[in-house]
Design a protein around this motif. Sequence first.
Motif, PDB file in Angstrom:
ATOM      1  N   SER A  37       0.852  -1.189   0.000  1.00  0.00           N
ATOM      2  CA  SER A  37       0.000   0.000   0.000  1.00  0.00           C
ATOM      3  C   SER A  37       0.886   1.235   0.000  1.00  0.00           C
ATOM      4  O   SER A  37       1.956   1.244   0.598  1.00  0.00           O
ATOM      5  CB  SER A  37      -0.886   0.024   1.241  1.00  0.00           C
ATOM      6  OG  SER A  37      -1.674  -1.126   1.307  1.00  0.00           O
ATOM      7  N   GLY A  38       0.419   2.271  -0.666  1.00  0.00           N
ATOM      8  CA  GLY A  38       1.204   3.491  -0.661  1.00  0.00           C
ATOM      9  C   GLY A  38       0.563   4.579  -1.490  1.00  0.00           C
ATOM     10  O   GLY A  38      -0.481   4.384  -2.114  1.00  0.00           O
ATOM     11  N   THR A  39       1.218   5.715  -1.472  1.00  0.00           N
ATOM     12  CA  THR A  39       0.737   6.856  -2.233  1.00  0.00           C
ATOM     13  C   THR A  39       1.844   7.303  -3.184  1.00  0.00           C
ATOM     14  O   THR A  39       3.015   7.001  -2.972  1.00  0.00           O
ATOM     15  CB  THR A  39       0.353   8.025  -1.314  1.00  0.00           C
ATOM     16  OG1 THR A  39       1.511   8.431  -0.583  1.00  0.00           O
ATOM     17  CG2 THR A  39      -0.750   7.638  -0.351  1.00  0.00           C
ATOM     18  N   GLY A  40       1.465   8.000  -4.206  1.00  0.00           N
ATOM     19  CA  GLY A  40       2.437   8.535  -5.154  1.00  0.00           C
ATOM     20  C   GLY A  40       1.727   9.101  -6.363  1.00  0.00           C
ATOM     21  O   GLY A  40       0.509   8.988  -6.513  1.00  0.00           O
ATOM     22  N   ARG A  41       2.488   9.726  -7.217  1.00  0.00           N
ATOM     23  CA  ARG A  41       1.940  10.273  -8.449  1.00  0.00           C
ATOM     24  C   ARG A  41       1.443   9.139  -9.339  1.00  0.00           C
ATOM     25  O   ARG A  41       1.981   8.033  -9.313  1.00  0.00           O
ATOM     26  CB  ARG A  41       3.005  11.066  -9.202  1.00  0.00           C
ATOM     27  CG  ARG A  41       3.534  12.242  -8.430  1.00  0.00           C
ATOM     28  CD  ARG A  41       2.501  13.304  -8.418  1.00  0.00           C
ATOM     29  NE  ARG A  41       3.042  14.510  -7.836  1.00  0.00           N
ATOM     30  CZ  ARG A  41       2.341  15.595  -7.672  1.00  0.00           C
ATOM     31  NH1 ARG A  41       1.091  15.626  -8.041  1.00  0.00           N
ATOM     32  NH2 ARG A  41       2.875  16.655  -7.139  1.00  0.00           N
ATOM     33  N   ALA A  42       0.419   9.409 -10.134  1.00  0.00           N
ATOM     34  CA  ALA A  42      -0.175   8.373 -10.983  1.00  0.00           C
ATOM     35  C   ALA A  42       0.855   7.763 -11.922  1.00  0.00           C
ATOM     36  O   ALA A  42       0.836   6.566 -12.177  1.00  0.00           O
ATOM     37  CB  ALA A  42      -1.335   8.965 -11.780  1.00  0.00           C
ATOM     38  N   TRP A  43       1.789   8.566 -12.429  1.00  0.00           N
ATOM     39  CA  TRP A  43       2.784   8.052 -13.381  1.00  0.00           C
ATOM     40  C   TRP A  43       3.937   7.338 -12.683  1.00  0.00           C
ATOM     41  O   TRP A  43       4.775   6.745 -13.325  1.00  0.00           O
ATOM     42  CB  TRP A  43       3.311   9.151 -14.285  1.00  0.00           C
ATOM     43  CG  TRP A  43       3.860  10.330 -13.564  1.00  0.00           C
ATOM     44  CD1 TRP A  43       5.123  10.494 -13.099  1.00  0.00           C
ATOM     45  CD2 TRP A  43       3.161  11.515 -13.215  1.00  0.00           C
ATOM     46  NE1 TRP A  43       5.250  11.692 -12.467  1.00  0.00           N
ATOM     47  CE2 TRP A  43       4.056  12.359 -12.531  1.00  0.00           C
ATOM     48  CE3 TRP A  43       1.842  11.961 -13.425  1.00  0.00           C
ATOM     49  CZ2 TRP A  43       3.694  13.603 -12.057  1.00  0.00           C
ATOM     50  CZ3 TRP A  43       1.495  13.202 -12.946  1.00  0.00           C
ATOM     51  CH2 TRP A  43       2.414  14.005 -12.269  1.00  0.00           C
ATOM     52  N   GLU A  44       3.980   7.359 -11.350  1.00  0.00           N
ATOM     53  CA  GLU A  44       5.009   6.642 -10.603  1.00  0.00           C
ATOM     54  C   GLU A  44       4.527   5.287 -10.100  1.00  0.00           C
ATOM     55  O   GLU A  44       5.332   4.465  -9.685  1.00  0.00           O
ATOM     56  CB  GLU A  44       5.448   7.479  -9.387  1.00  0.00           C
ATOM     57  CG  GLU A  44       6.133   8.761  -9.760  1.00  0.00           C
ATOM     58  CD  GLU A  44       6.359   9.663  -8.556  1.00  0.00           C
ATOM     59  OE1 GLU A  44       5.807   9.369  -7.468  1.00  0.00           O
ATOM     60  OE2 GLU A  44       7.065  10.663  -8.699  1.00  0.00           O
ATOM     61  N   ARG A  45       3.231   5.046 -10.106  1.00  0.00           N
ATOM     62  CA  ARG A  45       2.657   3.819  -9.564  1.00  0.00           C
ATOM     63  C   ARG A  45       2.188   2.907 -10.693  1.00  0.00           C
ATOM     64  O   ARG A  45       1.713   3.377 -11.713  1.00  0.00           O
ATOM     65  CB  ARG A  45       1.466   4.136  -8.670  1.00  0.00           C
ATOM     66  CG  ARG A  45       1.714   5.157  -7.570  1.00  0.00           C
ATOM     67  CD  ARG A  45       2.448   4.619  -6.415  1.00  0.00           C
ATOM     68  NE  ARG A  45       1.650   3.579  -5.773  1.00  0.00           N
ATOM     69  CZ  ARG A  45       2.062   2.913  -4.725  1.00  0.00           C
ATOM     70  NH1 ARG A  45       3.218   3.179  -4.188  1.00  0.00           N
ATOM     71  NH2 ARG A  45       1.319   1.977  -4.197  1.00  0.00           N
TER      72      ARG A  45
END
Length: 85
Positions: A37-45
Motif C-alpha cells: 500500500s502506498g501513495t504517489g503520483r499516478a505516473w510513478e505507480r
Amino acid sequence: MTANIYVGSQAAADRTLASVQDWIEKHLRLQVNAAKSGTGRAWERKFLGFRLDRQLRDRDSTGESGEIQSEDRELLRNCSTKSHQ
C-alpha cells in the motif's frame, strides 16, 4: 483486493490511505499489507502491470503504449462476431 484512488494532493492521499485502511480493518476485518500500500503520483505507480505517463496515457511495463493495434482490433471484432452466432 486492488484499488486506485486519485486525489488532488499528497496530503489528501495520505489522509485517504489512512482512512481507507482503518475502514477496511474495522468493517471488513481484513489486514492491509503496508508493503503493498502506498501513495504517489499516478505516473510513478503501477496497476495491473500498467502505469500512466505524465500525459495520463496508459503504458505497459515495457513502456509500450496501451493502444489496440489495427490487427488486434480486427481479431477482437472477429471473435465477438463468432460468439454471437
